[in-house]
Design an enzyme around this catalytic site. Structure first.
Site, mmCIF file in Angstrom:
data_model
loop_
_atom_site.group_PDB
_atom_site.id
_atom_site.type_symbol
_atom_site.label_atom_id
_atom_site.label_comp_id
_atom_site.label_asym_id
_atom_site.label_seq_id
_atom_site.Cartn_x
_atom_site.Cartn_y
_atom_site.Cartn_z
ATOM 1 N N TYR A 141 0.823 -1.215 0.000
ATOM 2 C CA TYR A 141 0.000 0.000 0.000
ATOM 3 C C TYR A 141 0.857 1.266 0.000
ATOM 4 O O TYR A 141 0.419 2.318 -0.451
ATOM 5 C CB TYR A 141 -0.908 0.034 1.235
ATOM 6 C CG TYR A 141 -2.251 -0.621 1.040
ATOM 7 C CD1 TYR A 141 -2.342 -1.939 0.631
ATOM 8 C CD2 TYR A 141 -3.423 0.083 1.263
ATOM 9 C CE1 TYR A 141 -3.569 -2.541 0.459
ATOM 10 C CE2 TYR A 141 -4.659 -0.509 1.094
ATOM 11 C CZ TYR A 141 -4.729 -1.826 0.694
ATOM 12 O OH TYR A 141 -5.945 -2.412 0.523
ATOM 13 N N LYS A 191 3.044 -15.292 1.876
ATOM 14 C CA LYS A 191 3.369 -16.133 0.727
ATOM 15 C C LYS A 191 4.881 -16.364 0.727
ATOM 16 O O LYS A 191 5.602 -15.913 -0.166
ATOM 17 C CB LYS A 191 2.912 -15.459 -0.577
ATOM 18 C CG LYS A 191 1.411 -15.492 -0.790
ATOM 19 C CD LYS A 191 0.905 -16.829 -1.312
ATOM 20 C CE LYS A 191 1.324 -17.069 -2.747
ATOM 21 N NZ LYS A 191 0.897 -18.420 -3.220
ATOM 22 N N ASP A 223 -2.987 -17.943 0.273
ATOM 23 C CA ASP A 223 -4.007 -18.510 -0.629
ATOM 24 C C ASP A 223 -4.705 -19.691 0.041
ATOM 25 O O ASP A 223 -5.933 -19.823 0.001
ATOM 26 C CB ASP A 223 -3.404 -18.895 -1.993
ATOM 27 C CG ASP A 223 -2.190 -19.805 -1.888
ATOM 28 O OD1 ASP A 223 -1.604 -19.933 -0.796
ATOM 29 O OD2 ASP A 223 -1.819 -20.409 -2.919
ATOM 30 N N ASP A 247 -6.450 -7.060 3.689
ATOM 31 C CA ASP A 247 -7.591 -6.404 3.037
ATOM 32 C C ASP A 247 -8.504 -7.468 2.430
ATOM 33 O O ASP A 247 -9.722 -7.461 2.623
ATOM 34 C CB ASP A 247 -7.062 -5.447 1.957
ATOM 35 C CG ASP A 247 -8.189 -4.723 1.242
ATOM 36 O OD1 ASP A 247 -9.110 -4.259 1.925
ATOM 37 O OD2 ASP A 247 -8.140 -4.645 -0.003
ATOM 38 N N ASP A 251 -12.308 -9.187 3.976
ATOM 39 C CA ASP A 251 -13.589 -9.148 3.260
ATOM 40 C C ASP A 251 -14.184 -10.552 3.177
ATOM 41 O O ASP A 251 -15.393 -10.751 3.318
ATOM 42 C CB ASP A 251 -13.416 -8.595 1.837
ATOM 43 C CG ASP A 251 -13.755 -7.114 1.752
ATOM 44 O OD1 ASP A 251 -13.616 -6.419 2.773
ATOM 45 O OD2 ASP A 251 -14.152 -6.656 0.658
HETATM 46 C C1 IPM Z 1 -10.506 -1.351 3.690
HETATM 47 C C2 IPM Z 1 -10.734 -0.678 2.377
HETATM 48 C C3 IPM Z 1 -9.590 0.298 2.101
HETATM 49 C C4 IPM Z 1 -8.329 -0.521 1.950
HETATM 50 C C5 IPM Z 1 -9.805 1.221 0.920
HETATM 51 C C6 IPM Z 1 -11.088 2.003 1.022
HETATM 52 C C7 IPM Z 1 -8.627 2.171 0.746
HETATM 53 O O1 IPM Z 1 -10.886 -1.620 1.372
HETATM 54 O O2 IPM Z 1 -10.350 -0.644 4.703
HETATM 55 O O3 IPM Z 1 -10.513 -2.585 3.720
HETATM 56 O O4 IPM Z 1 -8.017 -1.020 0.868
HETATM 57 O O5 IPM Z 1 -7.627 -0.660 2.944
HETATM 58 MG MG MG Z 2 -11.006 -3.634 2.075
#
Ligand code: IPM
Ligand code: MG
Length: 366
Positions: A141, A191, A223, A247, A251
């Site tokens: 990042y 990884k 993975d 990240d 999710d």
């Molecule tokens: C998160 C989001 C952020 C990230 C974005 C909005 C920059 O996806 O907080 O998970 O990628 O960290």
């Molecule tokens: Mg995210």
């Protein structure tokens, strides 16, 4: 000691869900003698519209001074074509970087009342309670070099995955500390089979483990970790992983619980002069432009983020339990916003009605 909060509601559904959080904050002041000194400012597209930047320097300075920042959400289609440097997301990334919030705690907890909402079978997710610790201030990042340049008449896009051992170590300590307070199991994901940064990651986490002999440590390629998260998520207690993998994996873990509208997060840094950690709390969900302004958004993720603030910034674990308990109660009683409508349908309640129900459950908890 005063309790100061900076609210950055941001874009999309951010302000709508934050309105409910403000009522909850007020409740703790009125009913629990726990007053907060709240200020508000802009972030993301809202800040860009007013100042031409997704985070004004004055806002950044305020964020450095308060005990905790509560953030709603940033972004929206209106800002898709903006230059990268002023996109709403840059405001969020600047807060993380300049406050040095290196440990991002993302719990994925399945509420009993919602176990059959998951896309996975109920028995695989019921009782699920995992904590992902995502390194938040380094890795791909932020690594340099980065950018898009020309080589032999061709565009080349570059990003750099870079980790120092100090960066890996401090996040690992945060993850081990949490594991000690939970199920004493930590799984580190990288990884190491293809990335040198992953080899270093594995080495450093193994070294830090010496200081936490009671914690059972395992390593997994990221993975495989993704696959295991959907195959048998209850094998995990705490997961420690880098910024990008974190990240993605968070999710994935979020969806196990049935709705992204339920998940809070805490981003923590080093202790300030008053002993409290630098901290920002935000729901994992985004700005949800498709439902903005319709009173449909689920405020629970944002309210649970405030519960994390009570626990991690203000040392009010019992009050955090009270708030989380109130949310469990309203869900068990059948309160459902639109995102929580199961296959059988039903009538959803609005954002404000969910706030009403949570306040009523809080009153009942006294
Ligand atoms: C998160 C989001 C952020 C990230 C974005 C909005 C920059 O996806 O907080 O998970 O990628 O960290
Ligand atoms: Mg995210």
């Amino acid at each position: 000691m005063t309790n100061s909060l900076l609210i950055l509601a941001g874009d999309g559904i951010g302000p709508e869900v934050m309105d409910e959080v403000k009522r909850v904050i007020g409740w703790f002041g009125d009913k629990r003698d726990l007053p907060f000194d709240v200020s508000e400012d802009l972030v993301g597209g809202a800040a860009y519209d007013k100042h031409g930047t997704p985070l004004h320097d004055d806002t950044m300075a305020k964020a450095q001074e308060v005990d905790a920042v509560l953030l709603g959400a940033v972004g929206g289609p209106k800002y898709d074509d903006l230059d990268f440097s002023v996109k709403p997301e840059r405001g969020l990334l600047r807060l993380r970087k300049e406050m040095d919030l290196f440990a991002n705690l993302r719990p994925a907890q399945c509420f009993d009342a919602l176990a059959d909402f998951s896309s996975l079978k109920t028995e695989i997710v019921s009782g699920l309670d995992i904590m992902i610790v995502r390194e938040l201030t380094s890795g791909v990042y932020f690594g340099e070099p980065r950018g898009i340049h020309m080589e032999d008449n061709m565009r080349v896009g570059v990003n750099t995955q870079r980790y120092t051992e100090a960066e890996i170590e401090r996040g690992a300590r945060a993850a081990f500390d949490l594991a000690m307070k939970r199920g004493k199991k930590l799984c580190s994901m990288e990884k190491a089979n293809v990335m040198e940064s992953g080899v270093l990651w594995r080495d450093v986490v193994t070294e830090v483990h010496q200081d936490y002999p009671e914690v059972e440590l395992s390593h997994m390629y990221a993975d495989n970790g993704a696959m295991q998260l959907v195959r048998a998520p209850k094998q995990f207690d705490v997961i420690y992983t880098d910024n990008l993998f974190g990240d993605i994996l968070s999710d994935c873990a979020a969806m196990l619980t049935g709705s992204l509208g339920m998940l809070p997060s805490a981003s923590l840094g080093s202790p300030m002069a008053n002993g409290r950690p630098k901290a920002m709390y935000e729901p994992v969900h985004g700005s949800a432009p498709d439902i903005t302004g319709q009173g449909k958004a689920n405020p629970i993720a944002c309210i649970l983020s405030f519960a994390m603030a009570l626990r991690y910034s203000f040392d009010k674990g019992a009050e955090a339990d009270r708030l989380e308990g109130a949310i469990e109660t309203v869900l068990a009683d059948g309160a459902r916003t639109a995102d929580l409508m199961g296959p059988d349908g039903g009538t959803p309640i609005s954002t404000t009605q969910m706030g009403d129900a949570i306040l009523a459950a809080l009153d009942a908890s006294l």
